[in-house]
Design an enzyme around this catalytic site. Structure first.
Site, short mmCIF file in Angstrom:
data_model
loop_
_atom_site.label_atom_id
_atom_site.label_comp_id
_atom_site.label_asym_id
_atom_site.label_seq_id
_atom_site.Cartn_x
_atom_site.Cartn_y
_atom_site.Cartn_z
N HIS A 168 -34.61 -11.87 12.19
CA HIS A 168 -33.26 -12.38 11.94
C HIS A 168 -32.24 -11.27 12.17
O HIS A 168 -32.60 -10.10 12.29
CB HIS A 168 -33.14 -12.87 10.49
CG HIS A 168 -33.21 -11.77 9.47
ND1 HIS A 168 -34.39 -11.11 9.16
CD2 HIS A 168 -32.26 -11.17 8.71
CE1 HIS A 168 -34.15 -10.18 8.26
NE2 HIS A 168 -32.87 -10.18 7.97
N ASP B 286 -28.56 -9.84 10.23
CA ASP B 286 -27.87 -10.00 8.95
C ASP B 286 -26.47 -10.56 9.21
O ASP B 286 -25.79 -10.12 10.14
CB ASP B 286 -27.77 -8.66 8.22
CG ASP B 286 -29.14 -8.16 7.76
OD1 ASP B 286 -30.07 -8.99 7.65
OD2 ASP B 286 -29.29 -6.95 7.51
N HIS C 160 -34.08 -7.93 13.45
CA HIS C 160 -35.12 -7.10 12.84
C HIS C 160 -36.08 -7.97 12.03
O HIS C 160 -35.79 -9.15 11.77
CB HIS C 160 -34.49 -5.99 11.97
CG HIS C 160 -33.53 -6.48 10.93
ND1 HIS C 160 -32.24 -6.90 11.23
CD2 HIS C 160 -33.66 -6.64 9.59
CE1 HIS C 160 -31.64 -7.27 10.13
NE2 HIS C 160 -32.47 -7.15 9.11
N ARG D 202 -44.73 -1.97 -0.08
CA ARG D 202 -43.46 -1.47 0.47
C ARG D 202 -42.33 -1.94 -0.44
O ARG D 202 -42.29 -3.11 -0.84
CB ARG D 202 -43.28 -2.04 1.88
CG ARG D 202 -41.93 -1.72 2.51
CD ARG D 202 -41.83 -2.29 3.92
NE ARG D 202 -40.43 -2.32 4.34
CZ ARG D 202 -39.81 -1.32 4.94
NH1 ARG D 202 -40.45 -0.23 5.24
NH2 ARG D 202 -38.54 -1.43 5.26
C1 GA4 Z 1 -30.50 -12.34 5.64
C2 GA4 Z 1 -29.80 -11.10 5.04
C3 GA4 Z 1 -29.80 -11.09 3.50
O1 GA4 Z 1 -31.11 -10.78 3.01
C4 GA4 Z 1 -29.36 -12.47 2.93
C5 GA4 Z 1 -30.38 -13.48 3.42
C6 GA4 Z 1 -30.20 -14.92 2.92
C7 GA4 Z 1 -31.13 -15.18 1.71
O2 GA4 Z 1 -32.26 -14.72 1.69
O3 GA4 Z 1 -30.68 -15.88 0.79
C8 GA4 Z 1 -30.48 -15.83 4.15
C9 GA4 Z 1 -30.60 -14.87 5.37
C10 GA4 Z 1 -29.99 -13.57 4.88
C11 GA4 Z 1 -29.85 -15.39 6.64
C12 GA4 Z 1 -29.93 -16.93 6.85
C13 GA4 Z 1 -30.00 -17.71 5.51
C14 GA4 Z 1 -29.39 -16.86 4.42
C15 GA4 Z 1 -31.70 -16.73 4.06
C16 GA4 Z 1 -31.44 -17.75 5.09
C17 GA4 Z 1 -32.36 -18.53 5.60
C18 GA4 Z 1 -29.17 -12.39 1.43
C19 GA4 Z 1 -28.15 -12.95 3.68
O4 GA4 Z 1 -26.98 -12.83 3.36
O5 GA4 Z 1 -28.53 -13.64 4.80
#
Ligand code: GA4
Length: 333
Positions: free
Chosen positions: A207, A209, A264, A275
């Protein structure tokens, strides 16, 4: 500063070469050029000599381990009800069926919002104040580091307003968040005493961020990989004293695509030890507008992204799967 191979990799192998390492003790002009090059070529760099006190990092690691070593029944008390992204989570990521071999704690990072997590702090530790102070101190120093990096970045991009990015995250209403991921170690095989490499177990799937910048710190257990512009995966070996910086989608939009958010993932089949990583996701306030900064669109260049609020972007992210290219929904053409 050590910067190996600033241009994107051409090799077809997956190997730990070429990742920019930025020494923050260098002069600002050199730093700004190197940060820009790293963000353009990789959307990622490591920082050393950052000045963040090791005691603050170690304390955060200690309280986080204290939580993850608790029995599952105790940890589940920190799960949000009704469901929200915040609190404890195990295997499930987001709300649309994504899973990974991890457990985590997700918290809002801005000081006012952090206070509202007292229900979580009360169950994560027998000494809730110890835990919340460790989180507060850690977020405070990492936020300072992030603002500094964003100011140097603006300088490197020759933007007149060098606080243009840092202002988003210094906003009292910033939607930044803090995440601690725990990837349990893998059982060893009898013969080699090493984890089996035959199954590609995904800890956290591919994904980008959504935010502006992400600052990650982990223990020395490997697993993190970043994707190059050619779609090759490079393992990132980290020292527990380093930080890793990721360009997020919002920064890609603000710079009209000049800096690219980096895809990443974390593999979970790498070690018999667990980890532990901690990420600060630097985000704007919910009502903040995100759009390509006019100075980032050179004469003759096209504007690549529409204007949207951070709230709209977050809604889009949570309506899609983890690996989806949510930024495409906001392209102009
Ligand atoms: C990815 C980056 C951060 O960990 C996060 C994630 C969020 C979550 O886990 O609640 C998301 C993911 C993240 C991107 C797409 C959506 C939202 C899970 C998901 C399937 C906290 C964020 O802001 O986006």
């Amino acid at each position: 500063m050590v910067l190996s191979s600033p241009s994107p990799l051409r090799t077809k192998k997956t190997q730990a070469i070429g990742i920019p390492i930025i020494d923050l003790s260098l002069d600002t002009t050199t730093l700004s050029h190197r940060i820009i090059t790293a963000c353009q070529d990789y959307g990622f760099f490591k920082v050393v000599n950052h000045g963040v006190p090791i005691e603050i990092i170690s304390k955060m690691e200690e309280v986080a381990n204290g939580f993850f070593f608790k029995p599952a029944s105790e940890k589940l008390k920190a799960k949000s009800n009704p469901p929200s992204p915040f609190g404890y989570g195990c295997r499930s990521i987001g709300f649309n069926g994504d899973v990974g071999e991890l457990e985590y704690l997700l918290l809002q990072a801005n000081p006012d919002q952090l206070l509202l997590h007292s229900d979580i702090f009360n169950v994560v530790s027998d000494q809730p104040t110890d835990f919340s102070c460790a989180v507060e101190d850690y977020i405070h120093v990492v936020k300072g580091l992030t603002s500094g990096l964003l100011e140097i970045l603006a300088l490197g991009l020759s933007l007149t307003d060098t606080n243009i990015f840092s202002r988003f995250i210094e906003d009292v209403d910033s939607d930044s968040c803090f995440r601690i991921n725990h990837y349990p170690g893998v059982k060893t095989t009898h013969e080699s005493n090493k984890p089996s490499q035959s199954h590609q177990r995904i800890g956290f799937g591919e994904h980008s961020d959504p935010q502006i910048f992400t600052i990650l710190r982990s223990n020395d257990v490997p697993g993190l990989q970043i994707s190059t512009v050619d779609g090759l995966w490079i393992p990132v070996n980290v020292e527990p004293t380093d930080f890793c910086v990721f360009v997020g989608d919002a920064l890609e939009v603000l710079t009209n695509g000049r800096l690219k958010s980096v895809r990443h993932r974390v593999m979970a089949n790498m070690s018999s030890r667990s980890r532990l990583s901690m990420m600060y996701f630097a985000a704007p306030a919910m009502n903040e507008w995100i759009f390509p900064i006019p100075q980032m669109i050179s004469p003759g260049e096209q504007r690549l992204y529409k204007s949207f609020t951070w709230n709209e972007y977050k809604k889009a992210a949570y309506s899609l799967r983890l690996g989806d290219q949510r930024i495409d929904l906001f392209k102009c053409h």
